[in-house]
Write a protein that holds these residues in place. Structure first.
Motif, PDB file in Angstrom:
ATOM      1  N   ASP A  12       0.877  -1.168   0.280  1.00 39.66           N
ATOM      2  CA  ASP A  12       0.257   0.056   0.130  1.00 39.66           C
ATOM      3  C   ASP A  12       0.895   1.402  -0.124  1.00 39.66           C
ATOM      4  OD1 ASP A  12      -2.522   1.495  -0.140  1.00 39.66           O
ATOM      5  OD2 ASP A  12      -3.055   0.874   1.918  1.00 39.66           O
ATOM      6  N   LYS A  13       0.029   2.717   0.200  1.00 40.35           N
ATOM      7  CA  LYS A  13       0.940   3.689   0.271  1.00 40.35           C
ATOM      8  C   LYS A  13       1.900   3.748   1.628  1.00 40.35           C
ATOM      9  CE  LYS A  13      -0.986   6.430  -3.935  1.00 40.35           C
ATOM     10  NZ  LYS A  13      -2.120   7.069  -4.064  1.00 40.35           N
ATOM     11  N   ASN A  14       3.063   3.987   1.661  1.00 41.91           N
ATOM     12  CA  ASN A  14       3.453   4.131   3.081  1.00 41.91           C
ATOM     13  C   ASN A  14       3.396   3.045   4.504  1.00 41.91           C
ATOM     14  OD1 ASN A  14       3.427   6.989   2.464  1.00 41.91           O
ATOM     15  ND2 ASN A  14       1.493   7.501   2.833  1.00 41.91           N
ATOM     16  N   VAL A  15       3.142   1.706   3.790  1.00 39.97           N
ATOM     17  CA  VAL A  15       4.164   0.536   4.190  1.00 39.97           C
ATOM     18  C   VAL A  15       5.322   0.515   4.979  1.00 39.97           C
ATOM     19  CG1 VAL A  15       3.179  -1.805   4.613  1.00 39.97           C
ATOM     20  CG2 VAL A  15       1.593  -0.684   3.325  1.00 39.97           C
ATOM     21  N   SER A  16       5.101   0.722   6.679  1.00 40.16           N
ATOM     22  CA  SER A  16       6.568   0.626   6.878  1.00 40.16           C
ATOM     23  C   SER A  16       6.605  -0.019   7.782  1.00 40.16           C
ATOM     24  CB  SER A  16       6.252   2.049   7.579  1.00 40.16           C
ATOM     25  OG  SER A  16       6.043   1.830   9.210  1.00 40.16           O
ATOM     26  N   PHE A  17       8.384   0.095   7.874  1.00 42.13           N
ATOM     27  CA  PHE A  17       8.875  -1.660   8.824  1.00 42.13           C
ATOM     28  C   PHE A  17       7.588  -2.061  10.722  1.00 42.13           C
ATOM     29  CE2 PHE A  17      11.850  -4.614  11.329  1.00 42.13           C
ATOM     30  CZ  PHE A  17      12.020  -5.204  10.432  1.00 42.13           C
ATOM     31  N   SER A  18       7.351  -0.527  10.679  1.00 41.75           N
ATOM     32  CA  SER A  18       6.832  -0.800  12.123  1.00 41.75           C
ATOM     33  C   SER A  18       5.671  -1.347  11.503  1.00 41.75           C
ATOM     34  CB  SER A  18       6.206   0.574  13.074  1.00 41.75           C
ATOM     35  OG  SER A  18       5.662   1.732  12.003  1.00 41.75           O
ATOM     36  N   ASP A  19       4.928  -1.057  10.257  1.00 43.89           N
ATOM     37  CA  ASP A  19       3.587  -1.863  10.176  1.00 43.89           C
ATOM     38  C   ASP A  19       4.024  -3.571  10.432  1.00 43.89           C
ATOM     39  OD1 ASP A  19       2.057  -0.089   9.875  1.00 43.89           O
ATOM     40  OD2 ASP A  19       3.232   0.693   8.061  1.00 43.89           O
ATOM     41  N   LEU A  20       5.146  -4.200  10.087  1.00 42.19           N
ATOM     42  CA  LEU A  20       5.238  -5.385   9.891  1.00 42.19           C
ATOM     43  C   LEU A  20       5.152  -5.797  11.144  1.00 42.19           C
ATOM     44  CD1 LEU A  20       6.596  -7.607   8.418  1.00 42.19           C
ATOM     45  CD2 LEU A  20       8.409  -7.375   8.865  1.00 42.19           C
ATOM     46  N   LYS A  21       6.412  -4.655  12.595  1.00 45.47           N
ATOM     47  CA  LYS A  21       6.269  -5.655  13.012  1.00 45.47           C
ATOM     48  C   LYS A  21       5.363  -5.679  14.127  1.00 45.47           C
ATOM     49  CE  LYS A  21       8.422  -4.013  17.468  1.00 45.47           C
ATOM     50  NZ  LYS A  21       9.579  -2.710  17.847  1.00 45.47           N
ATOM     51  N   GLN A  22       3.868  -5.176  13.960  1.00 45.34           N
ATOM     52  CA  GLN A  22       3.049  -4.682  14.568  1.00 45.34           C
ATOM     53  C   GLN A  22       1.936  -6.356  14.441  1.00 45.34           C
ATOM     54  OE1 GLN A  22       1.582  -3.073  17.211  1.00 45.34           O
ATOM     55  NE2 GLN A  22       3.994  -2.243  17.337  1.00 45.34           N
ATOM     56  N   THR A  23       1.980  -6.280  12.663  1.00 43.54           N
ATOM     57  CA  THR A  23       1.431  -7.462  12.415  1.00 43.54           C
ATOM     58  C   THR A  23       1.925  -8.858  12.551  1.00 43.54           C
ATOM     59  OG1 THR A  23       1.201  -6.070  10.522  1.00 43.54           O
ATOM     60  CG2 THR A  23       0.581  -8.764  10.316  1.00 43.54           C
ATOM     61  N   LEU A  24       3.033  -8.700  13.109  1.00 41.10           N
ATOM     62  CA  LEU A  24       3.662 -10.121  13.201  1.00 41.10           C
ATOM     63  C   LEU A  24       3.291  -9.923  15.345  1.00 41.10           C
ATOM     64  CD1 LEU A  24       7.007 -10.313  11.507  1.00 41.10           C
ATOM     65  CD2 LEU A  24       4.659 -10.804  11.053  1.00 41.10           C
ATOM     66  N   ILE A  25       3.280  -8.899  15.918  1.00 42.58           N
ATOM     67  CA  ILE A  25       3.312  -8.942  17.039  1.00 42.58           C
ATOM     68  C   ILE A  25       2.031  -9.541  17.723  1.00 42.58           C
ATOM     69  CG2 ILE A  25       3.327  -8.141  19.451  1.00 42.58           C
ATOM     70  CD1 ILE A  25       5.120  -6.320  18.584  1.00 42.58           C
ATOM     71  N   PHE A  26       0.969  -8.984  16.292  1.00 40.90           N
ATOM     72  CA  PHE A  26      -0.540  -9.634  16.895  1.00 40.90           C
ATOM     73  C   PHE A  26      -0.829 -11.109  16.359  1.00 40.90           C
ATOM     74  CE2 PHE A  26      -4.591 -10.543  14.556  1.00 40.90           C
ATOM     75  CZ  PHE A  26      -5.590 -10.254  15.417  1.00 40.90           C
ATOM     76  N   PHE A  27       0.381 -11.268  15.203  1.00 40.59           N
ATOM     77  CA  PHE A  27       0.434 -12.732  15.300  1.00 40.59           C
ATOM     78  C   PHE A  27       0.708 -14.042  16.172  1.00 40.59           C
ATOM     79  CE2 PHE A  27       2.725 -16.511  13.191  1.00 40.59           C
ATOM     80  CZ  PHE A  27       1.683 -17.759  12.363  1.00 40.59           C
ATOM     81  N   THR A  28       1.523 -13.407  16.930  1.00 39.18           N
ATOM     82  CA  THR A  28       2.401 -14.195  17.416  1.00 39.18           C
ATOM     83  C   THR A  28       1.661 -14.294  19.045  1.00 39.18           C
ATOM     84  OG1 THR A  28       4.139 -12.611  18.220  1.00 39.18           O
ATOM     85  CG2 THR A  28       4.923 -14.333  17.165  1.00 39.18           C
ATOM     86  N   LYS A  29       0.882 -13.451  19.612  1.00 45.95           N
ATOM     87  CA  LYS A  29      -0.342 -13.316  20.384  1.00 45.95           C
ATOM     88  C   LYS A  29      -1.459 -14.659  20.556  1.00 45.95           C
ATOM     89  CE  LYS A  29       0.160  -8.745  22.693  1.00 45.95           C
ATOM     90  NZ  LYS A  29      -0.292  -7.361  22.297  1.00 45.95           N
ATOM     91  N   GLU A  30      -2.118 -14.109  18.822  1.00 43.73           N
ATOM     92  CA  GLU A  30      -3.312 -15.458  18.488  1.00 43.73           C
ATOM     93  C   GLU A  30      -2.912 -16.395  18.807  1.00 43.73           C
ATOM     94  OE1 GLU A  30      -6.416 -13.890  17.335  1.00 43.73           O
ATOM     95  OE2 GLU A  30      -5.607 -12.360  18.657  1.00 43.73           O
ATOM     96  N   LEU A  31      -1.552 -16.543  18.239  1.00 42.94           N
ATOM     97  CA  LEU A  31      -1.519 -17.948  18.114  1.00 42.94           C
ATOM     98  C   LEU A  31      -0.904 -18.892  19.159  1.00 42.94           C
ATOM     99  CD1 LEU A  31      -1.454 -20.954  15.675  1.00 42.94           C
ATOM    100  CD2 LEU A  31       0.874 -19.776  15.311  1.00 42.94           C
ATOM    101  N   PHE A  32       0.344 -18.128  19.618  1.00 38.42           N
ATOM    102  CA  PHE A  32       0.523 -18.376  20.648  1.00 38.42           C
ATOM    103  C   PHE A  32       0.368 -18.541  21.978  1.00 38.42           C
ATOM    104  CE2 PHE A  32       3.944 -19.188  16.495  1.00 38.42           C
ATOM    105  CZ  PHE A  32       4.056 -20.356  16.065  1.00 38.42           C
ATOM    106  N   GLY A  33       0.262 -17.009  21.813  1.00 35.79           N
ATOM    107  CA  GLY A  33      -0.288 -16.555  23.523  1.00 35.79           C
ATOM    108  C   GLY A  33       1.329 -15.832  23.986  1.00 35.79           C
ATOM    109  N   LYS A  34       1.963 -15.165  22.874  1.00 36.99           N
ATOM    110  CA  LYS A  34       3.260 -14.964  23.148  1.00 36.99           C
ATOM    111  C   LYS A  34       3.468 -13.398  22.555  1.00 36.99           C
ATOM    112  CE  LYS A  34       5.125 -19.946  23.880  1.00 36.99           C
ATOM    113  NZ  LYS A  34       5.099 -19.627  25.862  1.00 36.99           N
ATOM    114  N   SER A  35       3.886 -12.946  22.988  1.00 37.53           N
ATOM    115  CA  SER A  35       3.762 -11.548  22.522  1.00 37.53           C
ATOM    116  C   SER A  35       5.597 -10.827  22.221  1.00 37.53           C
ATOM    117  CB  SER A  35       3.878  -9.816  22.627  1.00 37.53           C
ATOM    118  OG  SER A  35       2.877  -9.617  24.370  1.00 37.53           O
ATOM    119  N   LYS A  36       6.273 -11.498  23.051  1.00 41.72           N
ATOM    120  CA  LYS A  36       8.012 -11.394  23.543  1.00 41.72           C
ATOM    121  C   LYS A  36       8.527 -11.853  21.788  1.00 41.72           C
ATOM    122  CE  LYS A  36      11.684 -10.790  26.212  1.00 41.72           C
ATOM    123  NZ  LYS A  36      12.104 -11.452  27.745  1.00 41.72           N
ATOM    124  N   ILE A  37       8.524 -10.518  20.721  1.00 37.03           N
ATOM    125  CA  ILE A  37       9.092 -10.961  20.050  1.00 37.03           C
ATOM    126  C   ILE A  37      11.072 -10.371  19.513  1.00 37.03           C
ATOM    127  CG2 ILE A  37       7.495 -11.675  18.484  1.00 37.03           C
ATOM    128  CD1 ILE A  37       7.659  -9.335  17.071  1.00 37.03           C
TER     129      ILE A  37
END
Ligand code: DAH
Length: 339
Positions: A214-239
């Motif tokens: 998309d326009k203006n997608v940054s590395f922090s978007d990637l990081k937040q998406t991955l934190i959301f994913f790991t919390k949902e799947l593993f119940g862990k958010s320390k990445i």
């Protein structure tokens, strides 16, 4: 006398009936007290000495084939009786239908899909037999590029160049060729590598690819998406995002999650560090966008790719990848209540 026995042998061999009454009549006619066989035996003493041997053999033959015929007719008679609807008990309970279970790889794949679906990703798919362009060249891996060695490939054909896709990143390219940004898609599928089969690797496995443009997608978007994913799947958010290299992303990273060191198994699977590598990711290289005719000055994005087997093995504590492909029902039955 012998010719009479031979006639009876012929008669027996032509006998055919499934009717129990007819069969009984046949039995009495030949084997009954006053039947042919006992008659022939009683005549034995009258036979000339020189013919006795042949006569005896003929009677035995008659007896043998009569018994065999009787057996055969009875069996046929029984199966006829079974097929007769008159004997069917319609009130009998039906045999139990055992419900199957979903394969653990499918269970985890669908869990991952659901997580990304919640944040607006759709699903895209591509062919398992790919061409060089989609699997390598468009992903910034030109021919003779040493990074191609990272993935041992099953080549099928040289001209046109066909291969078994080594990763689902090929679906990124197909999706970008056919869709305009904004793009938010995940691509689950099977991939192939020319690798030895062992407890930790197989010549095919499954991956899920993710792509966000998309326009203006940054590395922090990637990081937040991955934190959301790991919390949902593993119940862990320390990445942690550890710098890495992939030709199709710049910068590239490896996502590790902090698994912990609570048990002996934790020590073993994390090699004593507490950290586990989960996937590769990064910001889509501008060259890749241009290869798909997307203006890299206007758009940017991130991508990631993970192996489903690896995650399945982690979540279900499976030690040997091969058990996932054996389809042993004793193993599969254990996932009956998993959703
Ligand atoms: N295709 C890589 C592999 O099979 C995984 C991967 C890494 C996919 C980084 C990506 C990515 O989309 O950005 O090893």
């Amino acid at each position: 006398m012998i010719s009479e026995i031979e006639k009876k042998i012929k008669e027996v061999s032509f006998f055919k009936s499934k009717d129990p009454k007819e069969i009984e009549k046949f039995r009495l006619k030949f084997l009954g007290k006053k039947g042919h066989i006992s008659y022939f035996f009683s005549e034995f003493k009258k036979v000339k000495e020189s013919d006795k041997k042949a006569y005896g053999l003929a009677i035995n033959e008659l007896k043998k084939i009569t018994l065999a015929k009787l057996e055969e007719s009875k069996i046929k008679g029984i199966s006829k009786e079974k097929n007769n609807s008159k004997f069917e008990d319609l009130t009998r309970p039906s045999s139990i239908l055992e419900l199957g279970s979903r394969h653990p790889i499918s269970i985890i794949r669908d869990k991952i899909i659901d997580i990304f679906y919640k944040i607006g990703f759709n699903i895209s798919e591509g062919p398992e037999i790919e061409d060089d362009w989609h699997n390598f060249t468009a992903l910034n891996l030109p021919e003779h590029h040493p990074a191609r060695d990272m993935q041992d490939t099953f080549f099928i054909n040289k001209d046109p160049d066909l291969l078994l896709r080594t990763h689902t990143s090929s679906v990124q390219i197909r999706h970008m060729e056919n869709n305009k940004p904004p793009i938010r898609t995940i691509s689950p599928g099977r991939v192939y590598r020319n690798e030895d089969i062992s407890a930790r690797s197989n010549c095919f496995f499954h991956q899920i690819e993710g792509l966000y443009i998309d326009k203006n997608v940054s590395f922090s978007d990637l990081k937040q998406t991955l934190i959301f994913f790991t919390k949902e799947l593993f119940g862990k958010s320390k990445i942690r995002l550890r710098p890495s290299y992939f030709p199709f992303t710049e910068p590239s990273a490896e996502l590790d999650i902090y698994w912990g060191l609570n048990t002996e198994t934790d020590y073993r699977i994390t090699k004593g560090t507490g950290w586990l590598e989960i996937m590769g990711c990064g910001m889509v290289d501008p060259n890749v966008l241009e290869n798909c005719k997307i203006d890299s000055n206007e758009f940017s994005g991130f991508a990631f790719g993970m192996g489903i087997e690896r995650i399945t093995m982690l979540l279900y504590q499976i030690e040997d990848i091969r058990i996932l492909y054996e389809n042993d029902t004793r193993f599969l039955r254990q996932f009956k209540n998993s959703i």
